[in-house]
Design a protein around this motif. Sequence first.
Motif, PDB file in Angstrom:
ATOM      1  N   ASN A 188       0.816  -1.220   0.000  1.00 44.93           N
ATOM      2  CA  ASN A 188       0.000   0.000   0.000  1.00 44.93           C
ATOM      3  C   ASN A 188       0.849   1.270   0.000  1.00 44.93           C
ATOM      4  O   ASN A 188       0.541   2.251   0.686  1.00 44.93           O
ATOM      5  N   LEU A 189       1.907   1.266  -0.780  1.00 43.11           N
ATOM      6  CA  LEU A 189       2.769   2.439  -0.898  1.00 43.11           C
ATOM      7  C   LEU A 189       2.371   3.228  -2.149  1.00 43.11           C
ATOM      8  O   LEU A 189       2.444   2.702  -3.268  1.00 43.11           O
ATOM      9  N   TYR A 190       1.958   4.487  -1.959  1.00 46.19           N
ATOM     10  CA  TYR A 190       1.500   5.304  -3.080  1.00 46.19           C
ATOM     11  C   TYR A 190       2.048   6.725  -2.979  1.00 46.19           C
ATOM     12  O   TYR A 190       2.216   7.256  -1.875  1.00 46.19           O
ATOM     13  N   LYS A 191       2.290   7.302  -4.144  1.00 46.60           N
ATOM     14  CA  LYS A 191       2.665   8.703  -4.223  1.00 46.60           C
ATOM     15  C   LYS A 191       1.422   9.499  -4.591  1.00 46.60           C
ATOM     16  O   LYS A 191       0.695   9.146  -5.528  1.00 46.60           O
ATOM     17  N   ILE A 192       1.161  10.562  -3.858  1.00 45.79           N
ATOM     18  CA  ILE A 192       0.012  11.428  -4.134  1.00 45.79           C
ATOM     19  C   ILE A 192       0.551  12.822  -4.427  1.00 45.79           C
ATOM     20  O   ILE A 192       1.218  13.431  -3.584  1.00 45.79           O
ATOM     21  N   GLY A 193       0.303  13.315  -5.612  1.00 44.72           N
ATOM     22  CA  GLY A 193       0.831  14.616  -5.989  1.00 44.72           C
ATOM     23  C   GLY A 193      -0.092  15.327  -6.952  1.00 44.72           C
ATOM     24  O   GLY A 193      -1.195  14.870  -7.237  1.00 44.72           O
ATOM     25  N   PHE A 194       0.349  16.458  -7.439  1.00 38.21           N
ATOM     26  CA  PHE A 194      -0.457  17.178  -8.418  1.00 38.21           C
ATOM     27  C   PHE A 194       0.455  17.779  -9.482  1.00 38.21           C
ATOM     28  O   PHE A 194       1.663  17.967  -9.286  1.00 38.21           O
ATOM     29  N   THR A 195      -0.131  18.053 -10.622  1.00 35.10           N
ATOM     30  CA  THR A 195       0.588  18.679 -11.720  1.00 35.10           C
ATOM     31  C   THR A 195      -0.388  19.534 -12.511  1.00 35.10           C
ATOM     32  O   THR A 195      -1.589  19.245 -12.548  1.00 35.10           O
ATOM     33  N   THR A 196       0.121  20.594 -13.093  1.00 37.34           N
ATOM     34  CA  THR A 196      -0.720  21.429 -13.944  1.00 37.34           C
ATOM     35  C   THR A 196      -0.682  20.943 -15.393  1.00 37.34           C
ATOM     36  O   THR A 196      -1.480  21.382 -16.220  1.00 37.34           O
ATOM     37  N   ASN A 197       0.262  20.039 -15.691  1.00 41.79           N
ATOM     38  CA  ASN A 197       0.345  19.425 -17.013  1.00 41.79           C
ATOM     39  C   ASN A 197      -0.292  18.038 -16.960  1.00 41.79           C
ATOM     40  O   ASN A 197      -0.842  17.642 -15.942  1.00 41.79           O
ATOM     41  N   SER A 198      -0.185  17.280 -18.023  1.00 37.64           N
ATOM     42  CA  SER A 198      -0.707  15.919 -17.999  1.00 37.64           C
ATOM     43  C   SER A 198       0.174  15.064 -17.090  1.00 37.64           C
ATOM     44  O   SER A 198       1.377  15.319 -16.943  1.00 37.64           O
ATOM     45  N   VAL A 199      -0.420  14.060 -16.488  1.00 37.11           N
ATOM     46  CA  VAL A 199       0.324  13.181 -15.575  1.00 37.11           C
ATOM     47  C   VAL A 199       1.403  12.420 -16.340  1.00 37.11           C
ATOM     48  O   VAL A 199       2.511  12.220 -15.843  1.00 37.11           O
ATOM     49  N   GLU A 200       1.088  12.022 -17.567  1.00 34.19           N
ATOM     50  CA  GLU A 200       2.062  11.297 -18.376  1.00 34.19           C
ATOM     51  C   GLU A 200       3.325  12.130 -18.596  1.00 34.19           C
ATOM     52  O   GLU A 200       4.447  11.610 -18.536  1.00 34.19           O
TER      53      GLU A 200
END
Length: 301
Positions: A188-200
């Motif tokens: 259950n290890l996950y990175k949670i973040g945000f971006t203003t561009n596409s995630v790819e």
Amino acid sequence: MDIDKELEAIFDDPLLKMSEEEQSLFDMPQDMRRVIAKKKADYVAQHVLCENFEDYKPLFDKVHRELKEGKRSLVKINKTATLVEGRFYYVGGQMLLLEKIGELKRSSNFLPDARTRCIYENGTESDILLQTLRKSVVGDGYAISELQDESDAQFFSNADIATDDNVTGYIYVLSSLSDAPDVKEVKNLYKIGFTTNSVEQRIANAENDPTYLMAPVKIVATYKVVNLNSQKFEDLVHQLLMAVQFQVVVYDEMGIAHQPKEWFVVPLAVVDVIIRKIMDGSIVGYTYNTQMECLEKRLQQ
């Protein structure tokens, strides 16, 4: 010396004689005798083996699963709360089902009280008094919420975006494809973040970026953020999950040490619920219970 005469003389001493009034000082009042007799007669509930526990075990397993899926949450209750027959509670480190409440009568403090049948997840049962159980739940326990409506469990999707909504960014959830043992073995290890561009675009160079543990990553979920400040969104997630932030040191190609801050050890379903509750504004009433791996609703003051 005649011992018998000596003893007789001692017992005949006027100083040892008591009047009826003096003797009455050693008599116990009737009301005190009744209290002592009642305390001796009081029945103390004991845990005994639940003979038909197999009928209840699947229910406990289901509630545990629903807590980790975010469909239920732990709820702190206040002193005036009423316990409900058929509901689940969490006391003393284990879950219990308030299976039945007997005939209600007024207790000495004028509150309705009754013997109960409580089934515990360790395979025992008890007929603890309702008010005693309530005090335990209020003191150091929790009520467990009932299931949310299926419609409430639908997560935010692109189809929900209106034409006049302002898309301010994307929240993303990633899992690591690292071969490093201290990463690969963590469940259950996950990175949670945000971006203003596409995630790819954001993860295109993950294997060379300490933020992504210097390894490729897999996109698990993405959310469009509308009419919200993406940085604030991310801050709320990180603040809520600070206690389960993954502590790791990774080294870049230059050998410089880094400590990524956006990785958390938390069930994916709980992440989904957290994001949904941030979107509807209800997250302010919740904390994350690390022991039960589920959301806990704070008591409203």
